[in-house]
Design an enzyme around this catalytic site. Structure first.
Site, PDB file in Angstrom:
ATOM      1  N   GLN A 322       0.682  -1.061  -0.041  1.00  0.00           N
ATOM      2  CA  GLN A 322      -0.014  -0.031  -0.091  1.00  0.00           C
ATOM      3  C   GLN A 322       0.884   1.340   0.152  1.00  0.00           C
ATOM      4  O   GLN A 322       0.470   2.048  -0.712  1.00  0.00           O
ATOM      5  CB  GLN A 322      -0.892  -0.107   1.064  1.00  0.00           C
ATOM      6  N   GLU A 323       1.960   1.115   0.675  1.00  0.00           N
ATOM      7  CA  GLU A 323       2.821   2.363   0.908  1.00  0.00           C
ATOM      8  C   GLU A 323       3.504   2.709  -0.262  1.00  0.00           C
ATOM      9  O   GLU A 323       3.895   3.784  -0.597  1.00  0.00           O
ATOM     10  CB  GLU A 323       3.667   2.289   2.150  1.00  0.00           C
ATOM     11  N   SER A 324       4.249   1.519  -0.729  1.00  0.00           N
ATOM     12  CA  SER A 324       5.459   1.907  -1.856  1.00  0.00           C
ATOM     13  C   SER A 324       5.604   0.928  -2.974  1.00  0.00           C
ATOM     14  O   SER A 324       6.350   1.145  -3.825  1.00  0.00           O
ATOM     15  CB  SER A 324       6.794   1.728  -1.004  1.00  0.00           C
ATOM     16  N   TYR A 453      -7.366   3.469   3.379  1.00  0.00           N
ATOM     17  CA  TYR A 453      -6.113   2.840   3.778  1.00  0.00           C
ATOM     18  C   TYR A 453      -6.140   1.606   4.591  1.00  0.00           C
ATOM     19  O   TYR A 453      -5.896   0.495   4.327  1.00  0.00           O
ATOM     20  CB  TYR A 453      -5.165   4.056   4.298  1.00  0.00           C
TER      21      TYR A 453
END
Length: 470
Positions: A322-324, A453
């Site tokens: 999700q982040e990167s 998120y």
């Protein structure tokens, strides 16, 4: 494996495994659960079982994919319901789970048969196909001649064919044996999915199996030494199944399928999984959950560091995706860096010296998660519930989450429950009537991002748990 399969042959032949009439499944429950569309809507989610293979449901480079998954996502979006996926390749178990009410829908490539229709109700078919014999073709790696390849169904007389236990292929072979007036030895293999049996044929461990033609064609991309051109059935309907007393659900799914199959979206999905050739690189990639079982290039580090801090590495992998998207040097518009997108000041406070180092970045992110968990531990005792608050705080900061908790309490909602309580106030914290409330300390927040998120990470985490067992 050959020894195991041979053992199955001996055992089954000893008990007279010749073709017989299809038996009613004795394991089906005596009483059927009474759950229909109204109950599902009140619950807010539809529970579906599908099977795990390289077509219907799998994970590639951290992303859940599959023909059935994409259809189900489109259906759940149309219904406005959350989608809960259960994975099982056991046909018998799936029928049992449906009738008991553990799931609402079986979404696999179910061949519509009269015997099955005595127990479940089939939906509008999502595709039409026919069954074919899967066999090796002559190559430099075997001693087969062209005449050894079966082209006439009569030549199956006396042959042994291995198929998935309780599958429609068993019934078809029984009918075919009656049609040709001879015996076909049918060996039902438990715990093996169709594609696994195709692999056994390709490897020379079993001589024959049976498969739907659309799936067989896909497996030609995986194995160049198999032949799938001998049909053993007429065209057959392939559909989903609901309980016989779930008439409203069936009607809604039928209407949706009839209309959805006319759309470009459905045509794209079908082409993607059944017509377009997927590259050998994708099929043999170590990042394919079936072929290699890896989520990313950093699985070993994620596992090592997660174990130190008592985290499920699949949860951390879902967060990192999700982040990167597993890119260690990526930098966000706000200045967050690395796999776990740490802000430089956060990285420094948790002892991260080189923020683009995958190992150090993950260490810093895990320490931050632990710090957040401690912040909410006294108020939220349930670890699964607390995780939602921790994830939201990782994304937007704990101050905004605590503002949403205060707003929930002020409005007679539970400040320690995320769904339909705190998440609502965080989602709306971009509105003046919310962020200007006297209980709010941290002001405006674009709450839509942390709201989604949390949902996205937990959904992806569930997919990873479905297909990755260690």
């Amino acid at each position: 494996m050959l020894k195991l399969v041979t053992t199955f042959v001996v055992l089954i032949l000893l008990i007279g495994c010749q073709v017989q009439t299809e038996q009613t499944n004795s394991k089906l429950p005596d009483e059927m659960a009474s759950i229909d569309l109204d109950d599902i809507v009140k619950r807010g989610k539809i529970r579906v079982v599908t099977d795990y293979n390289s077509t219907n449901y799998f994970v590639y480079k951290g992303r859940p994919l599959g023909y059935q998954l994409e259809l189900l996502q489109a259906l759940s979006n149309t219904l406005g319901l959350k989608l809960e996926i259960v994975v099982s390749n056991d046909v018998e178990k799936n029928f049992e789970s449906l009738l008991k009410g553990d799931v609402d829908l079986i979404a696999t490539n179910l061949t519509v048969t009269r015997n099955r229709s005595h127990h479940v109700t089939f939906t509008e078919p999502h595709c039409i196909t026919h069954q074919v014999l899967v066999q090796q073709k002559p190559s430099a790696n075997n001693t087969l001649e062209e005449d050894d390849v079966i082209r006439n169904q009569l030549d199956l007389a006396g042959k042994t064919v291995y198929v998935q236990e309780n599958s429609a292929y068993v019934t078809r072979l029984q009918s075919l044996a009656n049609e040709i007036g001879d015996s076909i030895h049918v060996v039902e293999i438990p715990d093996y999915e169709v594609e696994q049996l195709i692999a056994l044929v390709a490897n020379g461990e079993i001589p024959y199996t049976v498969c739907d033609y659309n799936l067989a064609k896909i497996n030609l991309n995986f194995f160049d030494n198999i032949d799938v051109e001998t049909a053993i059935s007429f065209p057959q309907k392939i559909g989903w199944a609901v309980r016989p007393n779930s008439g409203d659900l069936r009607d809604v799914v039928d209407n949706w399928l009839i209309n959805f199959k006319k759309t470009n979206q459905y045509k794209r999905i079908y082409r993607k999984y059944f017509i377009n050739k997927r590259s050998t690189h994708l099929v043999n990639s170590s990042f394919h959950s079936i072929k290699g079982g890896r989520v990313s290039a950093y699985d070993a580090i994620i596992k090592e560091e997660s174990e130190k801090y008592n985290f499920d590495w699949r949860l951390i992998a879902a967060l990192i995706y999700q982040e990167s998207r597993f890119l260690p040097e990526v930098e966000s518009w706000a200045g967050a860096i690395g796999l776990m997108q740490l802000m430089p000041q956060t990285a420094e406070s948790f002892g991260v010296e080189k923020i683009t180092s995958p190992q150090q970045n993950i260490q810093g992110g895990l320490k931050f998660l632990i710090w957040l968990d401690k912040r909410f531990r006294d108020r939220i005792s349930d670890p699964e519930e607390r995780l939602k608050f921790v994830l939201a705080s990782y994304n937007v900061g704990p101050g905004h989450v605590e503002d949403a908790m205060r707003l929930a309490k002020k409005n007679n909602k539970n400040p320690n429950i995320w769904e339909d309580n705190v998440d609502y106030y965080l989602l709306n914290k971009s509105k003046p009537s919310f962020y200007n409330d006297p209980v709010v300390k941290y002001g405006y927040c674009r709450g839509e991002e942390p709201f989604h998120y949390v949902t996205d990470i937990l959904e992806r985490y569930t997919h990873y748990k479905n297909v990755i067992t260690d």
